[in-house]
Design an enzyme around this catalytic site. Structure first.
Site, short mmCIF file in Angstrom:
data_model
loop_
_atom_site.label_atom_id
_atom_site.label_comp_id
_atom_site.label_asym_id
_atom_site.label_seq_id
_atom_site.Cartn_x
_atom_site.Cartn_y
_atom_site.Cartn_z
N GLY A 153 0.83 -1.14 0.29
CA GLY A 153 -0.04 0.05 -0.09
C GLY A 153 0.85 1.21 -0.09
N ARG A 154 0.27 2.31 0.44
CA ARG A 154 0.98 3.82 0.46
C ARG A 154 2.29 3.64 1.14
NH1 ARG A 154 -4.16 5.21 1.80
NH2 ARG A 154 -5.14 6.31 0.04
N ILE A 155 2.04 2.86 2.39
CA ILE A 155 3.43 2.83 3.23
C ILE A 155 4.56 1.94 2.74
CG2 ILE A 155 4.29 2.27 5.39
CD1 ILE A 155 1.53 3.15 6.70
N SER A 174 2.12 -9.31 -2.02
CA SER A 174 0.90 -8.61 -1.66
C SER A 174 -0.15 -9.14 -2.44
CB SER A 174 1.09 -7.18 -2.29
OG SER A 174 0.06 -6.39 -2.67
N ARG A 175 -1.65 -8.93 -2.03
CA ARG A 175 -2.60 -9.77 -2.60
C ARG A 175 -2.71 -9.25 -4.26
NH1 ARG A 175 -7.82 -8.02 0.82
NH2 ARG A 175 -6.34 -6.25 0.97
N ARG A 230 0.86 -2.64 12.77
CA ARG A 230 -0.06 -2.86 13.85
C ARG A 230 0.55 -4.18 14.27
NH1 ARG A 230 -1.68 1.46 13.53
NH2 ARG A 230 -3.89 2.24 13.85
N GLU A 259 -0.80 -2.41 23.77
CA GLU A 259 -0.32 -1.04 23.95
C GLU A 259 -0.73 -0.33 25.12
OE1 GLU A 259 0.10 1.05 20.35
OE2 GLU A 259 1.11 -0.66 19.23
N HIS A 278 5.31 3.33 19.41
CA HIS A 278 4.08 3.62 18.37
C HIS A 278 4.40 4.86 17.81
CE1 HIS A 278 -0.11 2.41 16.73
NE2 HIS A 278 0.73 3.12 15.86
N GLY A 280 5.12 6.04 14.52
CA GLY A 280 5.23 6.05 13.12
C GLY A 280 4.91 7.51 12.75
C1 GLV Z 1 -1.20 4.92 13.27
O1 GLV Z 1 -0.87 3.80 13.72
C2 GLV Z 1 -2.16 5.39 12.69
O2 GLV Z 1 -3.10 4.16 12.27
O3 GLV Z 1 -2.32 6.37 12.19
C1 GLV Z 2 -1.38 3.46 4.44
O1 GLV Z 2 -1.42 4.55 4.09
C2 GLV Z 2 -1.31 2.49 3.34
O2 GLV Z 2 -2.10 2.18 2.53
O3 GLV Z 2 -0.39 1.55 3.37
#
Ligand code: GLV
Ligand code: GLV
Length: 311
Positions: A153-155, A174-175, A230, A259, A278, A280
């Site tokens: 995904g984006r990350i 990835s799927r 996560r 957490e 956490h 990020g």
């Molecule tokens: C952080 O973990 C978020 O989901 O924004």
């Molecule tokens: C988060 O922004 C993702 O789509 O991986």
């Protein structure tokens, strides 16, 4: 006049700038869930964080609720399908935090591979006795190594962009196939070939405990596992077992199954695991953009406009 509940103070003055709506911010006294349960019935919108579990019970109490705006990209804390079935719009804050999160994940990888945290601890404990030494605190290289990204995904894409600047060979699982500068691999190929395995998945029913003992066992003995999305995507008990059995070289985690983490968590007994709480998206710039996005999402829905992002 519409009423909005806000569960935590957020950066900037975006809340104060909301016009013609009644706003109530949780004072911090008492139990958050009780406060939500007793106030959500009169609320048209709520602005929450990933700490607040918005389940069927809360949604059922939200008789007038039109929008749930979460100050996060993740939405595993919200029963999105149930909210939608009640005609409630759920919004989140993707994109604005992608690069900050990828930066931190990349930093965790380097920290784990190059002993940045253990070296820092050593000096702070006044244990750097022998000076420079050819065999002292050797780590793993980053450049030239194979990075396996799980989830594109984006990350995942933002991590891949950083890795190409570090001359890494990038593979991903990835799927779906993506148009990226990285080679698709099966999950087994990825686990067997990668020197660093980075998890960049969302948490959902399919990804819960995706990384279990069986998968970790397929990784190289010299490899590192890095998770910054996560905690529940990794079976932490299995990771502890794998670390005890020295099945992998180390790990770096910004997220955990439960957490906040305290010192009863066995993961803290390993000096080859780098941990952060956490963080990020925790930069001044990103947290401000998340505030602007979450407030705009909320206000737009109540004003009959499209939110910037909706689930
Ligand atoms: C952080 O973990 C978020 O989901 O924004
Ligand atoms: C988060 O922004 C993702 O789509 O991986």
């Amino acid at each position: 006049m519409y009423k909005i509940l806000v569960t935590r103070n957020i950066p900037g003055n975006y809340i104060e700038k909301i016009e013609n709506m009644e706003i109530e911010v949780f004072s911090g006294n008492g139990n958050m869930r009780d406060w939500l349960l007793s106030n959500i019935g009169s609320a048209d919108g709520i602005l929450i964080t990933l700490n607040e579990k918005i389940d069927k019970e809360l949604i059922d109490h939200g008789k007038k609720l039109k929008v749930i705006s979460t100050y996060s990209v993740g939405y595993d804390h919200i029963d999105v399908e149930y909210a939608k079935s009640k005609g409630i719009i759920v919004t989140n804050t993707p994109e604005v935090l992608t690069d900050a999160t990828a930066d931190l994940i990349f930093g965790l990888m380097i920290a784990a591979a190059r002993n940045i945290v253990s070296g820092n601890d050593l000096i702070h404990k006044n244990d750097w006795k022998a000076g420079w030494n050819p065999t002292f605190m050797l780590g793993s290289e980053i450049h030239g190594k194979t990075l396996g990204i799980i989830g594109m995904g984006r990350i995942g894409k933002a991590i891949a962009r950083r890795a190409s600047g570090f001359d890494m060979k990038i593979i991903y699982y990835s799927r779906h196939r993506h148009d990226v500068d990285a080679d698709f691999a099966s999950i087994d190929e990825l686990l067997q070939q990668s020197d660093f395995v980075i998890i960049a998945l969302d948490l959902n029913a399919d990804t819960f405990h995706f990384m279990d003992y069986q998968k970790i066992s397929k990784m190289k003995k010299t490899a590192f596992l890095i998770n910054g999305t996560r905690g529940k995507i990794v079976n932490e008990k299995d990771l502890v077992r794998a670390l005890n059995e020295k099945i992998i070289e180390g790990a770096a985690l910004d997220v955990f199954e439960d957490e906040p983490v305290d010192n009863t968590n066995p993961i803290l007994s390993f000096s080859n695991v780098v941990v952060t709480p956490h963080l990020g998206s925790a930069t001044y710039e990103t947290r401000d953009k998340m505030a602007e996005t979450a407030v705009t999402n909320l206000v737009n829905v109540l004003n009959g406009k499209d939110p910037l992002y909706k689930l």
